[in-house]
Design a protein around this motif. Structure first.
Motif, PDB file in Angstrom:
ATOM      1  N   LYS A 503       0.825  -1.196   0.000  1.00 39.58           N
ATOM      2  CA  LYS A 503       0.000   0.000   0.000  1.00 39.58           C
ATOM      3  C   LYS A 503       0.866   1.255   0.000  1.00 39.58           C
ATOM      4  O   LYS A 503       0.599   2.217  -0.742  1.00 39.58           O
ATOM      5  N   LEU A 504       1.895   1.281   0.840  1.00 37.15           N
ATOM      6  CA  LEU A 504       2.791   2.433   0.880  1.00 37.15           C
ATOM      7  C   LEU A 504       3.463   2.665  -0.476  1.00 37.15           C
ATOM      8  O   LEU A 504       3.546   3.805  -0.961  1.00 37.15           O
ATOM      9  N   LEU A 505       3.930   1.603  -1.096  1.00 32.85           N
ATOM     10  CA  LEU A 505       4.627   1.766  -2.380  1.00 32.85           C
ATOM     11  C   LEU A 505       3.664   2.122  -3.500  1.00 32.85           C
ATOM     12  O   LEU A 505       4.058   2.790  -4.466  1.00 32.85           O
ATOM     13  N   SER A 506       2.410   1.708  -3.402  1.00 29.04           N
ATOM     14  CA  SER A 506       1.448   2.143  -4.418  1.00 29.04           C
ATOM     15  C   SER A 506       1.182   3.640  -4.285  1.00 29.04           C
ATOM     16  O   SER A 506       1.030   4.344  -5.299  1.00 29.04           O
ATOM     17  N   ILE A 507       1.157   4.146  -3.052  1.00 26.36           N
ATOM     18  CA  ILE A 507       1.007   5.589  -2.842  1.00 26.36           C
ATOM     19  C   ILE A 507       2.233   6.321  -3.359  1.00 26.36           C
ATOM     20  O   ILE A 507       2.125   7.382  -3.991  1.00 26.36           O
ATOM     21  N   ARG A 508       3.408   5.752  -3.099  1.00 25.34           N
ATOM     22  CA  ARG A 508       4.621   6.382  -3.616  1.00 25.34           C
ATOM     23  C   ARG A 508       4.568   6.473  -5.141  1.00 25.34           C
ATOM     24  O   ARG A 508       4.893   7.514  -5.722  1.00 25.34           O
ATOM     25  N   GLN A 509       4.169   5.377  -5.778  1.00 29.34           N
ATOM     26  CA  GLN A 509       4.099   5.360  -7.233  1.00 29.34           C
ATOM     27  C   GLN A 509       3.108   6.406  -7.759  1.00 29.34           C
ATOM     28  O   GLN A 509       3.373   7.093  -8.743  1.00 29.34           O
ATOM     29  N   ARG A 510       1.995   6.535  -7.085  1.00 29.16           N
ATOM     30  CA  ARG A 510       0.925   7.419  -7.567  1.00 29.16           C
ATOM     31  C   ARG A 510       1.148   8.882  -7.193  1.00 29.16           C
ATOM     32  O   ARG A 510       0.958   9.790  -8.026  1.00 29.16           O
ATOM     33  N   GLU A 511       1.573   9.136  -5.960  1.00 28.55           N
ATOM     34  CA  GLU A 511       1.599  10.506  -5.453  1.00 28.55           C
ATOM     35  C   GLU A 511       2.982  11.151  -5.405  1.00 28.55           C
ATOM     36  O   GLU A 511       3.091  12.370  -5.538  1.00 28.55           O
ATOM     37  N   ILE A 512       4.016  10.347  -5.190  1.00 26.66           N
ATOM     38  CA  ILE A 512       5.344  10.916  -4.928  1.00 26.66           C
ATOM     39  C   ILE A 512       6.222  10.909  -6.174  1.00 26.66           C
ATOM     40  O   ILE A 512       6.756  11.951  -6.583  1.00 26.66           O
ATOM     41  N   ILE A 513       6.387   9.749  -6.802  1.00 27.59           N
ATOM     42  CA  ILE A 513       7.331   9.618  -7.914  1.00 27.59           C
ATOM     43  C   ILE A 513       7.050  10.608  -9.044  1.00 27.59           C
ATOM     44  O   ILE A 513       7.997  11.232  -9.562  1.00 27.59           O
ATOM     45  N   PRO A 514       5.801  10.837  -9.465  1.00 27.61           N
ATOM     46  CA  PRO A 514       5.583  11.799 -10.566  1.00 27.61           C
ATOM     47  C   PRO A 514       5.993  13.220 -10.228  1.00 27.61           C
ATOM     48  O   PRO A 514       6.156  14.049 -11.126  1.00 27.61           O
ATOM     49  N   ARG A 515       6.199  13.515  -8.933  1.00 28.04           N
ATOM     50  CA  ARG A 515       6.538  14.878  -8.508  1.00 28.04           C
ATOM     51  C   ARG A 515       7.998  15.019  -8.067  1.00 28.04           C
ATOM     52  O   ARG A 515       8.386  16.078  -7.567  1.00 28.04           O
ATOM     53  N   LEU A 516       8.808  13.960  -8.214  1.00 24.59           N
ATOM     54  CA  LEU A 516      10.158  13.987  -7.645  1.00 24.59           C
ATOM     55  C   LEU A 516      11.151  14.805  -8.461  1.00 24.59           C
ATOM     56  O   LEU A 516      12.143  15.298  -7.918  1.00 24.59           O
ATOM     57  N   ALA A 517      10.943  14.916  -9.764  1.00 29.49           N
ATOM     58  CA  ALA A 517      11.879  15.705 -10.574  1.00 29.49           C
ATOM     59  C   ALA A 517      11.925  17.133 -10.041  1.00 29.49           C
ATOM     60  O   ALA A 517      10.884  17.782  -9.881  1.00 29.49           O
ATOM     61  N   ASP A 518      13.123  17.615  -9.735  1.00 33.27           N
ATOM     62  CA  ASP A 518      13.352  18.972  -9.225  1.00 33.27           C
ATOM     63  C   ASP A 518      12.785  19.201  -7.826  1.00 33.27           C
ATOM     64  O   ASP A 518      12.623  20.347  -7.404  1.00 33.27           O
ATOM     65  N   ALA A 519      12.471  18.139  -7.094  1.00 32.24           N
ATOM     66  CA  ALA A 519      12.089  18.302  -5.692  1.00 32.24           C
ATOM     67  C   ALA A 519      13.273  18.836  -4.903  1.00 32.24           C
ATOM     68  O   ALA A 519      14.441  18.673  -5.305  1.00 32.24           O
ATOM     69  N   ALA A 520      12.992  19.484  -3.782  1.00 30.32           N
ATOM     70  CA  ALA A 520      14.066  20.092  -2.978  1.00 30.32           C
ATOM     71  C   ALA A 520      13.786  19.883  -1.494  1.00 30.32           C
ATOM     72  O   ALA A 520      12.638  19.720  -1.067  1.00 30.32           O
ATOM     73  N   PHE A 521      14.860  19.897  -0.711  1.00 28.99           N
ATOM     74  CA  PHE A 521      14.705  19.835   0.736  1.00 28.99           C
ATOM     75  C   PHE A 521      13.982  21.081   1.239  1.00 28.99           C
ATOM     76  O   PHE A 521      14.104  22.172   0.660  1.00 28.99           O
TER      77      PHE A 521
END
Length: 586
Positions: A503-521
């Motif tokens: 479940k956690l990795l499905s959320i990562r795939q859907r919500e996090i990974i598409p937004r990771l390019a150019d993410a910043a601390f």
């Protein structure tokens, strides 16, 4: 045509053999009979031998005194001291012909050991478990080192023939089949490589090419002298060999802080540029990752389209160490650097990468460690709660599951798998496996006894209470104890943990990974009592926010703690339950 200097090259008439042996007076290649090699410039010996085909076995005879395998052998069917086998890599028919890899932000890593991943312990047997990885949400399988080592069992960090996948796990085509089948399922495959030392048994380089080594010592043996061109070429060609002939998607370079290079251009830069050229000319995604106790932020650049002298990411040991202290309370060895406030150390790792960014390390006798890392992107760090070292360096090889609170473990996993750093699991962690992973090897004679004694000394302090319980690294039963308990994933505790990870990795795939390019601390801080808060600016301009109660007590909250749309956890109210984790995007 062979694209490297080292190792035999098959020709229309037979094969061309080469050996760099600057300390030898005479070299013969032993096939059906000895064939003398001609000495050329810079210590190279070579000869063309007619009639040689793939499958031929050979050795090199040095000065009519000793017969040795090819240091660039492609396969050792009779172990490290036996004859080398000529392999024709062009004959393998790849099914995943159009595979070009995956972008780095999509990486969700699982580290594995071929010999203990399945009961059979082979490359082919791993294929049957690839569908499990895919359905779990893993996108990258990382293999611990497979370079040929002495004996039938080893972690892999005692490899002596860097180009030869160990015969204990199968033949070269079996390894290619594993990679091929992974690619057909959309999985990347990484390989752990060791360029800081050679293993202690089966290494004959010192006899005919002593220039390979310096007088310096690493914790595992003589340091390699990369100031010597041929030595540099040997390592760089090895990296290209795994990536080109086996089509690995990336490499993890072991303990690069132990590579000694006084006064010269670092090997790491040259190796990265050579790999970058391969990636550029083939149109493939190829990723290079470091393990580096020095926390050298200047070596990292996750944004590069292909390697240009730097590295995508580094294993973040700081992140692991801080979590381990929080979850277990242990403070011996290197854990003492994190005992003062592990929660604040976790916050620093979440907020800017490394915990040690130039501060003095008590474990290192007060020496400063690390460089500022907050300007790097989050995906320049690989985060994990367990790996082979952090389990196997324990007296019993026991995993966190045997000592940590299950609710605390779930909280740690929820943070690790949804944070914008690249997450990594150790094989079986996805279902909470309790199978140990103690150190094991298969040496003999004095060397075997030296390893036994070394382990006894290592655990004489903090682990002395275990006494005779400490596994003998030379016993077959020690490796057998590490074989993954696949059946336990079907039983209630394993089944529930696996459902959580999926479940956690499905959320990562859907919500996090598409937004990771150019993410910043962004910002991260820990409040007294156990409240952890952090946020990051994602590539689409939104903010990813974390609120977690990492304590055994209810934690009061204010409206300032609640912002964005909930993607994981329960809706926040006036208080937060123990070990609860909330993720929001807004």
């Amino acid at each position: 045509m062979n694209e490297r200097q080292f190792g035999p090259e098959l020709t229309a008439e037979g094969a061309s053999f080469r050996l760099w042996a600057p300390a030898a007076r005479r070299v013969d290649v032993l096939l059906d009979k000895p064939h003398a090699l001609r000495r050329g410039d810079d210590g190279w010996f070579s000869a063309d031998v007619a009639g040689v085909k793939a499958g031929a076995r050979y050795k090199f005879r040095i000065d009519d005194e000793i017969d040795v395998p090819d240091p660039a052998s492609a396969f050792q069917p009779e172990d490290v001291s036996g004859p080398s086998e000529v392999i024709d890599h062009a004959t393998y028919r790849w099914r995943s012909e159009n595979w070009r890899g995956r972008p780095w932000p999509e990486t969700v890593m699982l580290e594995s050991h071929v010999g203990t991943f399945t009961r059979d312990g082979t490359y082919r047997a791993m294929i049957d478990r690839l569908d499990h990885l895919k359905t779990t949400g893993i996108t990258a399988l990382e293999l611990m080192p497979v370079a040929d080592f002495a004996g039938r069992r080893n972690w892999g960090y005692d490899g002596v023939l860097w180009y030869a996948p160990d015969s204990a796990y199968g033949r070269p085509d079996d390894l290619k089949a594993l990679i091929d089948e992974a690619h057909l399922r959309g999985l990347m495959v990484f390989l752990d490589v060791v360029y800081n030392h050679f293993g202690p048994e089966g290494n004959y380089l010192g006899r005919y090419a002593p220039a390979f080594f310096t007088d310096a010592q690493t914790p595992w043996g003589s340091a390699i002298d990369y100031r010597v061109k041929q030595v540099r070429d040997f390592a760089i060609e090895n990296a290209l060999y795994w990536l080109r002939d086996y089509r690995f998607d990336g490499l993890r370079l072991d303990a690069v802080h132990a590579i000694a290079e006084p006064g010269e251009t670092p090997l790491l830069g040259d190796l990265s540029r050579a790999v970058g050229k391969l990636a550029d000319t083939t149109g493939r995604y190829i990723h290079l990752v470091l393990e580096n106790d020095d926390n050298a932020a200047h070596l990292l650049d996750a944004r590069q389209d292909f390697p240009r002298g730097k590295y995508r990411a580094q294993w973040n040991d700081d992140y692991h160490h801080a979590w381990h202290v929080l979850l277990t309370g242990e403070a011996h060895g290197y854990y003492r650097d994190y005992q003062h406030s592990p929660l604040r150390d976790i916050a620093r790792a979440l907020g800017s990468g490394f915990v040690y960014q130039g501060e003095a390390s008590a474990h290192r006798d007060g020496r400063p460690r690390g460089e500022p890392s907050g300007e790097l992107v989050p995906i320049a760090f690989v985060s994990f709660l367990q790996n082979h070292d952090q389990i196997g360096n324990r007296a019993l090889g026991d995993r966190l599951e045997t000592s940590a609170n299950p609710r605390a473990m779930e909280a740690a996993l929820a943070i690790t798998l949804l944070a914008p750093m690249v997450p990594m699991l150790f094989m079986g962690e996805e279902w909470g496996s309790k199978a140990p992973f103690p150190f094991f090897c298969d040496f003999h004679g004095d060397l075997a006894e030296a390893v036994r004694e070394g382990r006894r000394r290592e655990f004489a302090g903090a682990y002395a209470r275990y006494g005779d319980e400490i596994p003998d690294p030379l016993e077959v039963s020690t490796m057998q104890s590490a074989v993954l308990d696949w059946l336990s994933r079907e039983q209630p505790p394993g089944r529930e943990r696996l459902a959580l990870i999926r479940k956690l990795l499905s959320i990562r795939q859907r919500e996090i990974i598409p937004r990771l390019a150019d993410a910043a601390f962004g910002r991260a801080h820990a409040e007294d009592g156990g409240l952890l808060m952090a946020d990051w600016r994602l590539g689409d301009g939104t903010t990813l926010s974390l609120t977690a109660n990492l304590s055994n007590q209810d934690m009061p909250l204010t409206a300032a703690h609640i912002k964005g749309t909930l993607i994981w956890g329960k809706e926040l109210t006036a208080s937060m339950a123990p070990w609860a984790v909330s993720w929001r995007i807004g």
